[in-house]
Structure formats: structure tokens, C-alpha cells
Design a protein around this motif. Sequence first.
Motif, PDB file in Angstrom:
ATOM      1  N   THR A   9      -7.041  11.928  -4.285  1.00  0.00           N
ATOM      2  CA  THR A   9      -5.851  12.558  -3.709  1.00  0.00           C
ATOM      3  C   THR A   9      -5.133  11.573  -2.803  1.00  0.00           C
ATOM      4  OG1 THR A   9      -7.004  14.657  -3.770  1.00  0.00           O
ATOM      5  CG2 THR A   9      -5.040  14.578  -2.398  1.00  0.00           C
ATOM      6  N   LEU A  10      -3.867  11.441  -3.042  1.00  0.00           N
ATOM      7  CA  LEU A  10      -3.045  10.582  -2.191  1.00  0.00           C
ATOM      8  C   LEU A  10      -2.194  11.496  -1.311  1.00  0.00           C
ATOM      9  CD1 LEU A  10      -1.678   7.723  -1.579  1.00  0.00           C
ATOM     10  CD2 LEU A  10       0.008   8.438  -3.269  1.00  0.00           C
ATOM     11  N   THR A  11      -2.253  11.269  -0.008  1.00  0.00           N
ATOM     12  CA  THR A  11      -1.416  12.072   0.891  1.00  0.00           C
ATOM     13  C   THR A  11      -0.287  11.193   1.398  1.00  0.00           C
ATOM     14  OG1 THR A  11      -3.405  13.239   1.562  1.00  0.00           O
ATOM     15  CG2 THR A  11      -1.454  13.595   2.908  1.00  0.00           C
ATOM     16  N   LEU A  12       0.919  11.651   1.176  1.00  0.00           N
ATOM     17  CA  LEU A  12       2.077  10.863   1.582  1.00  0.00           C
ATOM     18  C   LEU A  12       3.106  11.807   2.203  1.00  0.00           C
ATOM     19  CD1 LEU A  12       3.405   7.987   1.380  1.00  0.00           C
ATOM     20  CD2 LEU A  12       4.432   8.792  -0.757  1.00  0.00           C
ATOM     21  N   ASP A  13       3.493  11.522   3.429  1.00  0.00           N
ATOM     22  CA  ASP A  13       4.447  12.366   4.160  1.00  0.00           C
ATOM     23  C   ASP A  13       4.033  13.845   4.107  1.00  0.00           C
ATOM     24  OD1 ASP A  13       5.909  10.103   4.687  1.00  0.00           O
ATOM     25  OD2 ASP A  13       7.146  10.322   2.890  1.00  0.00           O
ATOM     26  N   LYS A  15       2.470  15.435   1.888  1.00  0.00           N
ATOM     27  CA  LYS A  15       2.348  16.053   0.568  1.00  0.00           C
ATOM     28  C   LYS A  15       1.191  15.401  -0.192  1.00  0.00           C
ATOM     29  CE  LYS A  15       5.361  17.560  -2.927  1.00  0.00           C
ATOM     30  NZ  LYS A  15       6.441  17.295  -3.801  1.00  0.00           N
ATOM     31  N   GLU A  16       0.492  16.195  -0.980  1.00  0.00           N
ATOM     32  CA  GLU A  16      -0.669  15.652  -1.694  1.00  0.00           C
ATOM     33  C   GLU A  16      -0.361  15.405  -3.167  1.00  0.00           C
ATOM     34  OE1 GLU A  16      -4.132  18.040  -1.033  1.00  0.00           O
ATOM     35  OE2 GLU A  16      -4.483  17.056   0.895  1.00  0.00           O
ATOM     36  N   TYR A  17      -0.836  14.283  -3.668  1.00  0.00           N
ATOM     37  CA  TYR A  17      -0.649  13.946  -5.089  1.00  0.00           C
ATOM     38  C   TYR A  17      -2.017  13.682  -5.687  1.00  0.00           C
ATOM     39  CZ  TYR A  17       4.075  13.303  -3.445  1.00  0.00           C
ATOM     40  OH  TYR A  17       5.296  13.519  -2.882  1.00  0.00           O
ATOM     41  N   SER A  18      -2.234  14.220  -6.849  1.00  0.00           N
ATOM     42  CA  SER A  18      -3.525  14.098  -7.499  1.00  0.00           C
ATOM     43  C   SER A  18      -3.496  12.937  -8.507  1.00  0.00           C
ATOM     44  CB  SER A  18      -3.753  15.431  -8.201  1.00  0.00           C
ATOM     45  OG  SER A  18      -4.992  15.448  -8.751  1.00  0.00           O
ATOM     46  N   ALA A  40       6.066  11.133  -6.923  1.00  0.00           N
ATOM     47  CA  ALA A  40       6.123  10.874  -5.474  1.00  0.00           C
ATOM     48  C   ALA A  40       7.233   9.898  -5.088  1.00  0.00           C
ATOM     49  CB  ALA A  40       4.781  10.332  -5.001  1.00  0.00           C
ATOM     50  N   ASP A  41       7.924   9.319  -6.091  1.00  0.00           N
ATOM     51  CA  ASP A  41       8.994   8.367  -5.828  1.00  0.00           C
ATOM     52  C   ASP A  41       8.502   7.142  -5.050  1.00  0.00           C
ATOM     53  OD1 ASP A  41      11.576   7.607  -6.255  1.00  0.00           O
ATOM     54  OD2 ASP A  41      12.328   8.428  -4.364  1.00  0.00           O
ATOM     55  N   VAL A  42       7.279   6.691  -5.335  1.00  0.00           N
ATOM     56  CA  VAL A  42       6.771   5.448  -4.733  1.00  0.00           C
ATOM     57  C   VAL A  42       6.213   4.548  -5.826  1.00  0.00           C
ATOM     58  CG1 VAL A  42       6.141   6.244  -2.406  1.00  0.00           C
ATOM     59  CG2 VAL A  42       4.491   6.497  -4.278  1.00  0.00           C
ATOM     60  N   PHE A  43       6.257   3.247  -5.555  1.00  0.00           N
ATOM     61  CA  PHE A  43       5.586   2.272  -6.426  1.00  0.00           C
ATOM     62  C   PHE A  43       4.281   1.866  -5.749  1.00  0.00           C
ATOM     63  CE2 PHE A  43      10.076   0.566  -7.481  1.00  0.00           C
ATOM     64  CZ  PHE A  43      10.214   1.449  -8.531  1.00  0.00           C
ATOM     65  N   THR A  44       3.409   1.177  -6.481  1.00  0.00           N
ATOM     66  CA  THR A  44       2.260   0.524  -5.859  1.00  0.00           C
ATOM     67  C   THR A  44       2.589  -0.964  -5.794  1.00  0.00           C
ATOM     68  OG1 THR A  44       1.206   0.313  -8.005  1.00  0.00           O
ATOM     69  CG2 THR A  44       0.560   2.205  -6.649  1.00  0.00           C
ATOM     70  N   PHE A  45       1.953  -1.679  -4.860  1.00  0.00           N
ATOM     71  CA  PHE A  45       2.270  -3.101  -4.636  1.00  0.00           C
ATOM     72  C   PHE A  45       0.999  -3.902  -4.842  1.00  0.00           C
ATOM     73  CE2 PHE A  45       3.112  -6.601  -1.439  1.00  0.00           C
ATOM     74  CZ  PHE A  45       4.090  -7.231  -2.208  1.00  0.00           C
ATOM     75  N   ASP A  46       0.992  -4.799  -5.819  1.00  0.00           N
ATOM     76  CA  ASP A  46      -0.216  -5.570  -6.106  1.00  0.00           C
ATOM     77  C   ASP A  46       0.128  -6.910  -6.760  1.00  0.00           C
ATOM     78  OD1 ASP A  46      -2.831  -6.320  -6.422  1.00  0.00           O
ATOM     79  OD2 ASP A  46      -3.175  -5.095  -8.208  1.00  0.00           O
ATOM     80  N   PRO A  47       0.812  -7.809  -5.989  1.00  0.00           N
ATOM     81  CA  PRO A  47       1.150  -9.098  -6.599  1.00  0.00           C
ATOM     82  C   PRO A  47      -0.134  -9.837  -6.960  1.00  0.00           C
ATOM     83  CG  PRO A  47       1.805  -9.030  -4.274  1.00  0.00           C
ATOM     84  CD  PRO A  47       1.187  -7.714  -4.580  1.00  0.00           C
ATOM     85  N   GLY A  48      -0.146 -10.485  -8.083  1.00  0.00           N
ATOM     86  CA  GLY A  48      -1.362 -11.175  -8.534  1.00  0.00           C
ATOM     87  C   GLY A  48      -2.316 -10.229  -9.248  1.00  0.00           C
ATOM     88  N   PHE A  49      -1.938  -8.942  -9.344  1.00  0.00           N
ATOM     89  CA  PHE A  49      -2.755  -7.935 -10.048  1.00  0.00           C
ATOM     90  C   PHE A  49      -4.218  -7.947  -9.608  1.00  0.00           C
ATOM     91  CE2 PHE A  49       0.570  -9.238 -13.134  1.00  0.00           C
ATOM     92  CZ  PHE A  49       1.225  -8.021 -13.269  1.00  0.00           C
ATOM     93  N   THR A  50      -4.470  -8.093  -8.306  1.00  0.00           N
ATOM     94  CA  THR A  50      -5.867  -8.194  -7.889  1.00  0.00           C
ATOM     95  C   THR A  50      -6.607  -6.866  -8.009  1.00  0.00           C
ATOM     96  OG1 THR A  50      -5.165  -7.880  -5.620  1.00  0.00           O
ATOM     97  CG2 THR A  50      -5.499 -10.149  -6.313  1.00  0.00           C
ATOM     98  N   SER A  51      -5.854  -5.736  -8.009  1.00  0.00           N
ATOM     99  CA  SER A  51      -6.534  -4.423  -8.113  1.00  0.00           C
ATOM    100  C   SER A  51      -5.933  -3.574  -9.225  1.00  0.00           C
ATOM    101  CB  SER A  51      -6.389  -3.658  -6.799  1.00  0.00           C
ATOM    102  OG  SER A  51      -6.927  -4.381  -5.740  1.00  0.00           O
ATOM    103  N   THR A  52      -5.228  -4.218 -10.146  1.00  0.00           N
ATOM    104  CA  THR A  52      -4.521  -3.427 -11.148  1.00  0.00           C
ATOM    105  C   THR A  52      -5.035  -3.700 -12.560  1.00  0.00           C
ATOM    106  OG1 THR A  52      -2.546  -3.332  -9.788  1.00  0.00           O
ATOM    107  CG2 THR A  52      -2.222  -3.020 -12.141  1.00  0.00           C
ATOM    108  N   ALA A  53      -5.405  -2.635 -13.257  1.00  0.00           N
ATOM    109  CA  ALA A  53      -5.744  -2.751 -14.679  1.00  0.00           C
ATOM    110  C   ALA A  53      -4.434  -2.572 -15.436  1.00  0.00           C
ATOM    111  CB  ALA A  53      -6.731  -1.671 -15.068  1.00  0.00           C
ATOM    112  N   ALA A  54      -4.018  -3.607 -16.168  1.00  0.00           N
ATOM    113  CA  ALA A  54      -2.713  -3.553 -16.821  1.00  0.00           C
ATOM    114  C   ALA A  54      -2.795  -2.967 -18.227  1.00  0.00           C
ATOM    115  CB  ALA A  54      -2.101  -4.954 -16.865  1.00  0.00           C
TER     116      ALA A  54
END
Length: 431
Positions: A9-13, A15-18, A40-54
Amino acid sequence: MTDATRTATLTLDGKEYSLPVLSPSVGPDVLDIRKLYGEADVFTFDPGFTSTAACESAITFIDGDKGELLHRGYPIEQLAAQSTHIELCYLLLYGELPTAAQLADFTGRVTKHTMVHEQMHNFFRGFRRDAHPMATMVGVVGAMSAFYHDSLDINDPWQREVASIRMIAKLPTIAAMAFKYSVGQPFVYPKNAFSYAGNFLNMCFAVPAEDYVVNPVLEKAMDRIMMLHADHEQNASTSTVRLAGSSGANPFACIAAGIACLWGPAHGGANQACLEMLREIGTVDRIPEYIAKAKDKNSGFRLMGFGHRVYKNFDPRATVMKESADEVLGLLGIENNPTLQVAKELERIALQDEYFVSKKLYPNVDFYSGIILDAMGFPTSMFTPIFAISRTVGWISQWKEMIAEKNQKIGRPRQLYVGSPKRDYVNIRHR
Ligand code: CMC
């Protein structure tokens, strides 16, 4: 990938997003954020893809903490000891080890495609005679799409297959031609009687004036070098191939893009840079000076052949490569080679040094490969082209896997914009 039964669960402002949690067959769980922007109208930030499965992939798995590399589930150490590069190509491409009949058929198909169109010889001759073989390879592999029109339709599985075989078969020929061109010797045609590695050695070292006898120990060592570089899941060049391919570009263009990415010193270019560094160090008494330089952030210097984004224990490919270096130099009677002595001492000192230990920096695949290639007679400029030949099957397997996906989409990352907000154009007279 299993269906998500767990969620984060991500809580942002307030509000909860599953976020569904996806479970791979092995390895860490993956948070599925595909719907996040829409909801949620947000992006994630991960330059270098260190935590992202593409992407999703079933080809290669690395456990960086354990120092484990599996191709289709098989450990690299077992493959390097018991298999061959051509069998590994089959495994990577089709997912299973071949039967004897399947291997014979596959080897036959690859062998029959090793020649390049005769007109391509003219293309080579357009390069400066001292061009780096990687520069020539980027150009010539890209130009394959101008020669093989019958395997450009990415929507036709048969054409994809033919393009794959062509590239696995012709890359050694193209790399050997790039080498011959750079040293001013005539091109040597491929010979079907040789193995994949033996054929490459012959195309590089035979000359019309004299027969070249392929030494079986060097042939085996070359085959092992090829296997150790064959695939490495979503590394920079493979991701480049996938991104290029995601737009529908033809496979030859995609592999040329992969070769261009591989050339950089942080990636495949490290094997050339590493041997040049070892030669520059020259003698073991100068090692402390270079260790100090590598630790000094202001020097801009790194120990080439050290460190890896994923391996944080050891690189299993480096272990096999070191054994191979001892074997090859022993065979050639040059085990006292000063570069090997410097490499071994540098490794010993660095592995005891707090800086390298705390940052989990270990020798990678490029640390010992150059020593073997140098002993075989290759100039440093050929080290990265040999990496490219070896990685071709990985690039192609990953490209084929992506194109065959049902809901394949163009790769299109988003950004964290830090430029100027909207403003009005100012006429040059008022600036
Ligand atoms: N020498 C000295 N310090 C290093 C080195 C090195 N070779 N590699 C990493 N570090 C330090 C780096 O300065 C950083 O320190 P700090 O946290 O204080 O800022 C820390 O270790 C982490 O480094 P990073 O650059 O954030 O790590 P990364 O995962 O982005 O980079 C790497 C991985 C392979 C690009 C890097 O280790 C490197 O540049 N190594 C030398 C080049 C090399 O051998 N490349 C071949 C990689 S394996 C084959 C291939 O992929 O083609």
C-alpha cells in the motif's frame, strides 16, 4: 510470474493506493506500478534502473548476493565445464538443452550462414584503415539490414528465426574481417569444418601465405570466453537492444545499437581498458599507487575489471576466467607473464582493502579475459568485439522473447523534469 495475491500500500497525500506484489520463479518480489500514474498521477524515479524490473524474462537469472548466474536454470559453472558455446546458443534461444539431433541440426544451420554477402567486402573498404574494430562492427552490423531483406519482417516468426541464425553465424566473420582490415591483411573466409570458436580463430590468424593450426586448448578457451559472455539478463546493451526493438526496428539495427552500447568502458569496453590499465601499472610495486588513485574520488580513476551493479559477493564468470587464464598461459609456457602477476597481486591487495571490501567490489568477467586474449595474440582493440560476438546470442534471445510477448509495448520512460516552467518567447532584440 504468478498472479498477485499480495499487495503493498502506498499512502500519498492521505490517499491509499494498492500495488500488486508479483512473485518471480526465483529472486526478489516485484511491485507492479503499471497503473500508478493513471490512479495517483505520480511517476517513480529510478535513474540507472537500480530498483526497476523493465521486463519479464525467462532466459537468465542472477543472484548477485550469492554470486550465481543461471541460464534457463543451469549454473554457468556447469555450462562452462561441460557444454559448448553453440549448445548454449541453442539453450538461450529455445529454452531447453538440445538432443544430439537438435544440436546437429542447429550447428548445421549456423555453420551454413557464416559467410557474408560478397558485396559487404566493399562496405568494409570504406572505413579508415586504422578504424577501431568496434566502430567497423557497429556500421557493418547495422548495414546487414541493407543486405538481408528477406529477414526484416519482425512480425514473421520464420524471418525472426532466420535473422537470429544469421547474426549468430555472421558476427564472428564480421569481427574477424574488422580485425583483418585493421591490420591490413586479406579477409579469411569461414570454413565449415571448424567449430564455432575454431573458425573464429582461423579467420583471425590464418593468412594466405601460411596455414594456421587451431590449437585445441586455445579453441576451448575461446569457446569458454564466448560462453561466459553469452547473456547477462537486463544489462545496458541488452536493455538497449530491447528498447530499440520495442519500436519495431529490424533486428540487425537493434543488435547494432547493442554493440554501440557495449563499447563503453563501464560495460564491454572494460576488457580493453583493464588490460591497458594492467600494462600501465606494469610491476607489482606500483599497485599501491593505483589502489590509492582508485580510492580517491577526485582522480576520476576506477580499477577497471572491478565492481558490478548486480554481483555483490563475487562474479562467477571471473572465477572460471581466472582458471582459464592459468590454463592458457601454462600451455603457452608464459605463466610468469608480468601482466598476470600484476593482475593476481592487484586482486589480492584490493580484496583485503577496506574500501573495496566495504563497497563489495570484486573482479568481474573483464578482469582476466584480456590476459587470455592477449596471450592468444589478439590486440586490445579486439577484446570488445569478441565480447560482442559472444553476447549476440543473448541480445537475440532477449529480442525474440520481447517480440513474441502478447502485449508488447514501445519502451518509453518518463522523467523528473527540472527545467524551466512555461514562459513566453523573447525577441532577440529584447534579450
Ligand atoms: N574502482 C573504484 N571504485 C569503484 C569501482 C571501481 N572499479 N566501481 C565502483 N566503485 C565505487 C564507486 O565510486 C562508488 O563509491 P561511492 O558509493 O563512495 O560513491 C561505489 O563503488 C558504487 O559504485 P557505482 O558506480 O555507484 O556502482 P554501479 O553499480 O553504478 O557501477 C560498474 C557498476 C561496473 C559500472 C562500476 O563498478 C565500474 O565502473 N567498474 C569499472 C568498469 C568495469 O569493470 N566494468 C565492467 C562491468 S562487468 C562486464 C560488463 O557489464 O560489461
